[in-house]
Design a protein around this motif. Structure first.
Motif, PDB file in Angstrom:
ATOM      1  N   VAL A 101       0.827  -1.202   0.000  1.00 35.66           N
ATOM      2  CA  VAL A 101       0.000   0.000   0.000  1.00 35.66           C
ATOM      3  C   VAL A 101       0.863   1.256   0.000  1.00 35.66           C
ATOM      4  O   VAL A 101       2.053   1.209   0.278  1.00 35.66           O
ATOM      5  CB  VAL A 101      -0.942   0.050   1.232  1.00 35.66           C
ATOM      6  CG1 VAL A 101      -1.950  -1.085   1.205  1.00 35.66           C
ATOM      7  CG2 VAL A 101      -0.142   0.023   2.531  1.00 35.66           C
ATOM      8  N   ALA A 102       0.207   2.369  -0.312  1.00 37.67           N
ATOM      9  CA  ALA A 102       0.822   3.687  -0.203  1.00 37.67           C
ATOM     10  C   ALA A 102      -0.030   4.539   0.718  1.00 37.67           C
ATOM     11  O   ALA A 102      -1.254   4.414   0.743  1.00 37.67           O
ATOM     12  CB  ALA A 102       0.940   4.342  -1.580  1.00 37.67           C
ATOM     13  N   LEU A 103       0.634   5.398   1.486  1.00 40.58           N
ATOM     14  CA  LEU A 103      -0.046   6.248   2.461  1.00 40.58           C
ATOM     15  C   LEU A 103      -0.195   7.650   1.878  1.00 40.58           C
ATOM     16  O   LEU A 103       0.767   8.239   1.385  1.00 40.58           O
ATOM     17  CB  LEU A 103       0.775   6.299   3.753  1.00 40.58           C
ATOM     18  CG  LEU A 103       0.131   6.843   5.004  1.00 40.58           C
ATOM     19  CD1 LEU A 103      -0.928   5.872   5.522  1.00 40.58           C
ATOM     20  CD2 LEU A 103       1.180   7.085   6.088  1.00 40.58           C
ATOM     21  N   HIS A 104      -1.426   8.179   1.936  1.00 38.97           N
ATOM     22  CA  HIS A 104      -1.720   9.525   1.442  1.00 38.97           C
ATOM     23  C   HIS A 104      -2.386  10.329   2.561  1.00 38.97           C
ATOM     24  O   HIS A 104      -3.174   9.789   3.336  1.00 38.97           O
ATOM     25  CB  HIS A 104      -2.681   9.479   0.252  1.00 38.97           C
ATOM     26  CG  HIS A 104      -2.178   8.701  -0.920  1.00 38.97           C
ATOM     27  ND1 HIS A 104      -1.655   9.293  -2.046  1.00 38.97           N
ATOM     28  CD2 HIS A 104      -2.119   7.355  -1.148  1.00 38.97           C
ATOM     29  CE1 HIS A 104      -1.304   8.361  -2.919  1.00 38.97           C
ATOM     30  NE2 HIS A 104      -1.573   7.179  -2.395  1.00 38.97           N
ATOM     31  N   SER A 105      -2.093  11.604   2.630  1.00 34.43           N
ATOM     32  CA  SER A 105      -2.760  12.455   3.617  1.00 34.43           C
ATOM     33  C   SER A 105      -4.245  12.542   3.292  1.00 34.43           C
ATOM     34  O   SER A 105      -4.631  12.739   2.141  1.00 34.43           O
ATOM     35  CB  SER A 105      -2.149  13.859   3.616  1.00 34.43           C
ATOM     36  OG  SER A 105      -2.843  14.687   4.524  1.00 34.43           O
ATOM     37  N   ALA A 106      -5.084  12.375   4.312  1.00 34.10           N
ATOM     38  CA  ALA A 106      -6.531  12.441   4.108  1.00 34.10           C
ATOM     39  C   ALA A 106      -7.089  13.818   4.420  1.00 34.10           C
ATOM     40  O   ALA A 106      -8.271  14.065   4.235  1.00 34.10           O
ATOM     41  CB  ALA A 106      -7.230  11.396   4.984  1.00 34.10           C
ATOM     42  N   THR A 107      -6.243  14.725   4.886  1.00 37.80           N
ATOM     43  CA  THR A 107      -6.711  16.063   5.242  1.00 37.80           C
ATOM     44  C   THR A 107      -5.798  17.116   4.637  1.00 37.80           C
ATOM     45  O   THR A 107      -4.675  16.831   4.227  1.00 37.80           O
ATOM     46  CB  THR A 107      -6.725  16.252   6.773  1.00 37.80           C
ATOM     47  OG1 THR A 107      -5.397  16.093   7.281  1.00 37.80           O
ATOM     48  CG2 THR A 107      -7.651  15.246   7.441  1.00 37.80           C
ATOM     49  N   ALA A 108      -6.309  18.333   4.545  1.00 38.37           N
ATOM     50  CA  ALA A 108      -5.523  19.480   4.096  1.00 38.37           C
ATOM     51  C   ALA A 108      -5.754  20.610   5.079  1.00 38.37           C
ATOM     52  O   ALA A 108      -6.887  20.881   5.475  1.00 38.37           O
ATOM     53  CB  ALA A 108      -5.942  19.900   2.694  1.00 38.37           C
ATOM     54  N   ASP A 109      -4.685  21.251   5.511  1.00 37.12           N
ATOM     55  CA  ASP A 109      -4.798  22.335   6.479  1.00 37.12           C
ATOM     56  C   ASP A 109      -5.301  23.584   5.767  1.00 37.12           C
ATOM     57  O   ASP A 109      -4.578  24.210   4.991  1.00 37.12           O
ATOM     58  CB  ASP A 109      -3.438  22.602   7.123  1.00 37.12           C
ATOM     59  CG  ASP A 109      -3.528  23.633   8.240  1.00 37.12           C
ATOM     60  OD1 ASP A 109      -4.644  24.089   8.533  1.00 37.12           O
ATOM     61  OD2 ASP A 109      -2.478  23.978   8.807  1.00 37.12           O
TER      62      ASP A 109
END
Length: 309
Positions: free
Chosen positions: A20-28
């Motif tokens: 798998v690859a990890l991606h940010s689920a949020t944006a500041d």
């Protein structure tokens, strides 16, 4: 803009590895007020200041210490701190499964999206759908940038979300607060009051729509910024270069014979996968099954304060 991969590795449960690859689920989307020198419009940064003398000190004269007792510190060297870091791995190691209603919201800290890579779509879908049907989530440990995290792997819509959890030691107990006793009778609530409150909740209940809620402070500030910009009230600020390059990540193992791995995991009672590359290479060399997996996998049964990330 395409989602940037933050980390590559594998989800591991039993003998099964899911690349798998990890991606940010949020944006500041919050406001970031930069400090500027009003005389020259130069950026202003933070300085290392001795709190007692008020003088700036150099990096070489700074050591790291942990307060052991009031005013008493234990000083640790960089080498001692580095030796205590958790071993860096590229695995989200699921240690157990719990009911999806067991984890209080107060433990949830930061979400990340998990996406399959290296032909891991099928086994990714297997874990996602198994968790959905069994109404369970996976409790795991993961090391991100030398820091160990407790996390929960949650099926959500078409994908899997890895939500970092706060450690139990970081959660304050309820007994520090003056709360009413549990239960309507103990709290002195009448049936009529409870019935009216339920009716009010029912009347205000609607489907969750995050687009209906906006940060009014941010909207007001940005409207003011837009107004001043159109009036020509702009100042030129030259920012120093602060570009960094992400650490290259290793790819996860490719799974070929999924049926055999599931059967072996069940026979071993969910034992952790062997870490040696030879075993994984042997599994990957086996021919792929000619027919899709038809067996049903039964999920295993649910069985001094620190700073959080």
């Amino acid at each position: 803009m395409a989602s940037r991969v933050l980390w590559k590795g594998a989800i591991s449960f039993g003998l099964v590895h899911i690349p798998v690859a990890l991606h940010s689920a949020t944006a500041d989307s919050g406001l970031d007020f930069d400090w500027l020198d009003k005389r020259s419009m130069d950026p202003v940064g933070y300085k290392r200041i001795n709190k007692k003398t008020g003088k700036e000190i150099t990096k070489e004269n700074i050591v790291k210490g942990i307060e052991y007792e009031d005013g008493q510190y234990v000083v640790l060297s960089d080498e001692e701190i580095a030796a205590a870091y958790p071993k860096t791995t590229q695995t989200i190691e699921i240690e157990s499964f719990v009911a999806n209603t067991d984890i209080p919201f107060v433990y949830l800290e930061r979400p990340y999206y998990i996406a399959p890579i290296n032909k891991g779509q099928k086994v990714y879908a297997l874990l996602r759908d198994t968790l959905l049907q069994s109404q369970r989530v996976g409790i795991a440990r993961v090391v991100i940038q030398t820091k160990q995290h407790l996390a929960v792997l949650v099926p959500s819509g078409p994908g899997l979300v890895l939500n970092l959890l706060r450690w139990g030691a970081d959660i304050r107990p309820w007994d520090e607060l003056n709360l009413p006793p549990e239960g309507p009778k103990a709290a002195g609530l009448s049936e009529r009051e409870l019935s009216m409150a339920k009716q009010l909740v029912d009347d205000m209940t609607e489907k969750w729509d995050p687009s209906k809620f906006r940060d009014s402070f941010k909207d007001e500030i940005m409207a003011l910024v837009e107004q001043k910009a159109k009036a020509g009230k702009l100042q030129t600020v030259v920012q120093p270069d602060a570009a960094g390059e992400a650490e290259p990540a290793r790819s996860g193992a490719q799974i070929i014979d999924l049926t055999e791995l599931l059967q072996r995991s069940l026979r071993k009672g969910g034992a952790k996968a062997p870490a040696d590359g030879a075993t994984q290479a042997k599994v990957a060399a086996k021919p792929a099954p000619k027919s899709p997996v038809k067996s049903t996998v039964k999920a295993p049964a649910a069985p001094k304060k620190s700073r959080s990330a």
